[in-house]
Design a protein around this motif. Structure first.
Motif, PDB file in Angstrom:
ATOM      1  N   GLU A   1      -8.280   8.000 102.195  1.00 58.27           N
ATOM      2  CA  GLU A   1      -7.970   6.564 101.133  1.00 58.27           C
ATOM      3  C   GLU A   1      -7.475   5.777 102.268  1.00 58.27           C
ATOM      4  OE1 GLU A   1      -4.043   9.025 100.427  1.00 58.27           O
ATOM      5  OE2 GLU A   1      -6.229   9.298 100.001  1.00 58.27           O
ATOM      6  N   ASN A   2      -7.200   6.126 103.456  1.00 62.82           N
ATOM      7  CA  ASN A   2      -6.915   5.084 104.359  1.00 62.82           C
ATOM      8  C   ASN A   2      -7.892   4.819 105.597  1.00 62.82           C
ATOM      9  OD1 ASN A   2      -4.226   4.789 103.341  1.00 62.82           O
ATOM     10  ND2 ASN A   2      -3.410   6.314 104.761  1.00 62.82           N
ATOM     11  N   ALA A   3      -9.026   5.540 105.102  1.00 61.63           N
ATOM     12  CA  ALA A   3     -10.166   5.271 106.022  1.00 61.63           C
ATOM     13  C   ALA A   3     -10.812   4.085 106.005  1.00 61.63           C
ATOM     14  CB  ALA A   3     -11.196   6.494 105.867  1.00 61.63           C
ATOM     15  N   HIS A   4     -11.130   3.395 107.424  1.00 61.55           N
ATOM     16  CA  HIS A   4     -11.803   2.101 107.468  1.00 61.55           C
ATOM     17  C   HIS A   4     -13.109   2.461 107.098  1.00 61.55           C
ATOM     18  CE1 HIS A   4     -12.356  -2.110 108.297  1.00 61.55           C
ATOM     19  NE2 HIS A   4     -13.472  -1.639 108.782  1.00 61.55           N
ATOM     20  N   THR A   5     -13.909   1.603 106.163  1.00 58.81           N
ATOM     21  CA  THR A   5     -15.317   2.207 106.108  1.00 58.81           C
ATOM     22  C   THR A   5     -16.011   0.939 106.556  1.00 58.81           C
ATOM     23  OG1 THR A   5     -15.336   0.990 103.716  1.00 58.81           O
ATOM     24  CG2 THR A   5     -14.931   3.474 103.882  1.00 58.81           C
ATOM     25  N   PHE A   6     -17.257   1.271 106.996  1.00 54.92           N
ATOM     26  CA  PHE A   6     -18.119   0.153 107.789  1.00 54.92           C
ATOM     27  C   PHE A   6     -19.598   0.190 106.799  1.00 54.92           C
ATOM     28  CE2 PHE A   6     -15.340   1.936 110.845  1.00 54.92           C
ATOM     29  CZ  PHE A   6     -14.927   0.569 111.646  1.00 54.92           C
ATOM     30  N   ALA A   7     -19.894  -0.982 106.364  1.00 59.25           N
ATOM     31  CA  ALA A   7     -21.026  -1.070 105.932  1.00 59.25           C
ATOM     32  C   ALA A   7     -22.238  -1.267 106.865  1.00 59.25           C
ATOM     33  CB  ALA A   7     -21.190  -2.474 105.070  1.00 59.25           C
ATOM     34  N   ASP A   8     -21.891  -1.628 108.121  1.00 61.44           N
ATOM     35  CA  ASP A   8     -22.853  -1.507 109.264  1.00 61.44           C
ATOM     36  C   ASP A   8     -22.667  -0.182 110.200  1.00 61.44           C
ATOM     37  OD1 ASP A   8     -24.247  -2.155 111.432  1.00 61.44           O
ATOM     38  OD2 ASP A   8     -23.956  -4.321 111.525  1.00 61.44           O
ATOM     39  N   LYS A   9     -23.640   0.364 110.248  1.00 65.46           N
ATOM     40  CA  LYS A   9     -23.580   1.567 111.042  1.00 65.46           C
ATOM     41  C   LYS A   9     -23.266   1.482 112.520  1.00 65.46           C
ATOM     42  CE  LYS A   9     -25.824   6.322 111.869  1.00 65.46           C
ATOM     43  NZ  LYS A   9     -26.737   7.002 111.713  1.00 65.46           N
ATOM     44  N   GLN A  10     -24.024   0.349 112.966  1.00 62.24           N
ATOM     45  CA  GLN A  10     -23.630  -0.033 114.421  1.00 62.24           C
ATOM     46  C   GLN A  10     -22.333  -0.319 114.803  1.00 62.24           C
ATOM     47  OE1 GLN A  10     -26.778  -3.109 114.768  1.00 62.24           O
ATOM     48  NE2 GLN A  10     -28.203  -1.635 115.841  1.00 62.24           N
ATOM     49  N   LYS A  11     -21.696  -1.142 113.657  1.00 65.76           N
ATOM     50  CA  LYS A  11     -20.383  -1.387 113.977  1.00 65.76           C
ATOM     51  C   LYS A  11     -19.456  -0.191 113.787  1.00 65.76           C
ATOM     52  CE  LYS A  11     -20.255  -6.151 112.022  1.00 65.76           C
ATOM     53  NZ  LYS A  11     -19.963  -7.147 111.520  1.00 65.76           N
ATOM     54  N   ALA A  12     -19.685   0.801 113.072  1.00 64.74           N
ATOM     55  CA  ALA A  12     -18.880   1.962 113.107  1.00 64.74           C
ATOM     56  C   ALA A  12     -19.198   2.770 114.373  1.00 64.74           C
ATOM     57  CB  ALA A  12     -19.391   3.115 111.991  1.00 64.74           C
ATOM     58  N   GLU A  13     -20.362   2.693 115.012  1.00 63.28           N
ATOM     59  CA  GLU A  13     -20.775   3.587 116.343  1.00 63.28           C
ATOM     60  C   GLU A  13     -20.247   2.932 117.285  1.00 63.28           C
ATOM     61  OE1 GLU A  13     -25.107   3.373 116.217  1.00 63.28           O
ATOM     62  OE2 GLU A  13     -25.084   5.074 115.150  1.00 63.28           O
ATOM     63  N   ALA A  14     -20.083   1.437 117.318  1.00 57.65           N
ATOM     64  CA  ALA A  14     -19.131   0.702 118.378  1.00 57.65           C
ATOM     65  C   ALA A  14     -17.684   1.162 118.401  1.00 57.65           C
ATOM     66  CB  ALA A  14     -19.285  -0.885 118.205  1.00 57.65           C
ATOM     67  N   VAL A  15     -17.014   1.223 117.124  1.00 56.67           N
ATOM     68  CA  VAL A  15     -15.756   1.605 117.186  1.00 56.67           C
ATOM     69  C   VAL A  15     -15.561   3.105 117.625  1.00 56.67           C
ATOM     70  CG1 VAL A  15     -13.821   2.139 115.524  1.00 56.67           C
ATOM     71  CG2 VAL A  15     -15.073  -0.100 115.235  1.00 56.67           C
ATOM     72  N   ALA A  16     -16.394   3.767 117.044  1.00 57.39           N
ATOM     73  CA  ALA A  16     -16.237   5.394 117.720  1.00 57.39           C
ATOM     74  C   ALA A  16     -16.536   5.668 119.036  1.00 57.39           C
ATOM     75  CB  ALA A  16     -17.512   6.064 116.892  1.00 57.39           C
ATOM     76  N   THR A  17     -17.190   4.648 119.674  1.00 61.64           N
ATOM     77  CA  THR A  17     -17.305   4.557 121.094  1.00 61.64           C
ATOM     78  C   THR A  17     -15.911   4.218 121.670  1.00 61.64           C
ATOM     79  OG1 THR A  17     -19.570   4.148 121.269  1.00 61.64           O
ATOM     80  CG2 THR A  17     -18.381   3.716 123.181  1.00 61.64           C
ATOM     81  N   LEU A  18     -15.141   3.298 121.207  1.00 58.07           N
ATOM     82  CA  LEU A  18     -13.942   2.705 121.755  1.00 58.07           C
ATOM     83  C   LEU A  18     -12.917   3.717 121.438  1.00 58.07           C
ATOM     84  CD1 LEU A  18     -14.249  -1.173 120.397  1.00 58.07           C
ATOM     85  CD2 LEU A  18     -14.210  -0.147 122.928  1.00 58.07           C
ATOM     86  N   VAL A  19     -12.878   4.504 120.107  1.00 57.89           N
ATOM     87  CA  VAL A  19     -11.910   5.357 120.027  1.00 57.89           C
ATOM     88  C   VAL A  19     -12.244   6.793 120.456  1.00 57.89           C
ATOM     89  CG1 VAL A  19     -11.000   3.928 118.244  1.00 57.89           C
ATOM     90  CG2 VAL A  19     -12.473   5.925 117.724  1.00 57.89           C
ATOM     91  N   ASP A  20     -13.307   7.085 120.992  1.00 62.51           N
ATOM     92  CA  ASP A  20     -13.666   8.438 121.567  1.00 62.51           C
ATOM     93  C   ASP A  20     -13.816   9.198 120.135  1.00 62.51           C
ATOM     94  OD1 ASP A  20     -14.850  10.128 123.303  1.00 62.51           O
ATOM     95  OD2 ASP A  20     -12.950  11.043 123.804  1.00 62.51           O
ATOM     96  N   GLY A  21     -14.639   8.790 119.152  1.00 63.25           N
ATOM     97  CA  GLY A  21     -14.694   9.571 117.854  1.00 63.25           C
ATOM     98  C   GLY A  21     -16.141   9.670 117.515  1.00 63.25           C
ATOM     99  N   THR A  22     -16.269  10.130 116.271  1.00 61.28           N
ATOM    100  CA  THR A  22     -17.580  10.367 115.956  1.00 61.28           C
ATOM    101  C   THR A  22     -17.860   9.645 114.530  1.00 61.28           C
ATOM    102  OG1 THR A  22     -17.116  12.391 114.529  1.00 61.28           O
ATOM    103  CG2 THR A  22     -17.929  12.621 116.947  1.00 61.28           C
ATOM    104  N   VAL A  23     -19.258   9.296 114.106  1.00 64.92           N
ATOM    105  CA  VAL A  23     -19.439   8.514 112.773  1.00 64.92           C
ATOM    106  C   VAL A  23     -20.041   9.501 112.082  1.00 64.92           C
ATOM    107  CG1 VAL A  23     -20.898   6.757 111.685  1.00 64.92           C
ATOM    108  CG2 VAL A  23     -20.154   6.388 114.102  1.00 64.92           C
ATOM    109  N   ALA A  24     -19.368   9.268 110.465  1.00 63.91           N
ATOM    110  CA  ALA A  24     -19.968  10.103 109.661  1.00 63.91           C
ATOM    111  C   ALA A  24     -20.049   9.267 108.361  1.00 63.91           C
ATOM    112  CB  ALA A  24     -18.801  11.096 109.155  1.00 63.91           C
TER     113      ALA A  24
END
Length: 184
Positions: free
Chosen positions: A157-180
């Motif tokens: 419930e605390n997860a930040h959701t992204f409507a734009d997949k590209q923005k999620a991918e950009a954040v994933a790159t910054l935090v060394d994470g993955t997009v789901a």
């Protein structure tokens, strides 16, 4: 009259005919009416109701706007003449030269939605995961050695959701994470 109203009508008619039959059980015409109504009810139960198609929210908004203006289905579909049709709707409806084929299926979906009602398809959203934790927020601080500081949470419930997949991918790159992909 929709299927449910028709079924209710048939059931009421059936009950009244059975009452009449019970008053005079030798009346062959009444027996025939009751039997016929039983058959009609059985057949009516097997009728398919028109399914409401699932359409994007922007198409639903367009349908409601056209209806509110007092225009008809032809106006809702006429993307070549309408100066008020949003570009996104035009692209959804009309021929796409960049794609193979055209969007006749979308034209039919819009027509079915106009006639039978509709449901709105859920928009895809994405979350960023780092290990088993969800990206929550950047703190706004930047350390030249550590990079951006951010908060992770183990709670969905605390997860930040992204409507734009590209923005999620950009954040994933910054935090060394993955997009789901996420379903709300």
């Amino acid at each position: 009259m929709d299927k449910q109203e028709f079924m209710e009508y048939l059931e009421e008619e059936y009950k009244s005919q059975v009452k009449l039959w019970n008053c005079d059980s030798s009346d062959r015409l009444q027996i025939g009416k009751v039997n016929l109504l039983e058959e009609i009810i059985d057949k009516a139960k097997g009728l398919d109701e028109s399914e409401k198609p699932e359409i994007p929210k922007f198409v639903a908004d367009w349908i409601e706007e056209v209806k509110q203006r007092g225009c008809g289905l032809a106006d809702a579909l006429n993307c070549f003449v309408s100066p008020i049709m949003p570009e996104k709707v035009k692209q959804w409806i009309q021929f796409d030269f960049a794609a193979v084929g055209c969007h006749h299926d979308n034209q039919e979906l819009l027509a079915k939605a106009w006639l039978n009602g509709y449901t709105i398809e859920k928009e895809s959203v994405w979350v960023v995961l780092k290990g088993a934790q969800y990206f929550h927020v950047f703190t706004g601080e930047y350390d030249k050695f550590e990079g951006f500081e951010y908060v992770l949470s183990m709670y969905e419930e605390n997860a930040h959701t992204f409507a734009d997949k590209q923005k999620a991918e950009a954040v994933a790159t910054l935090v060394d994470g993955t997009v789901a992909e996420w379903s709300e």
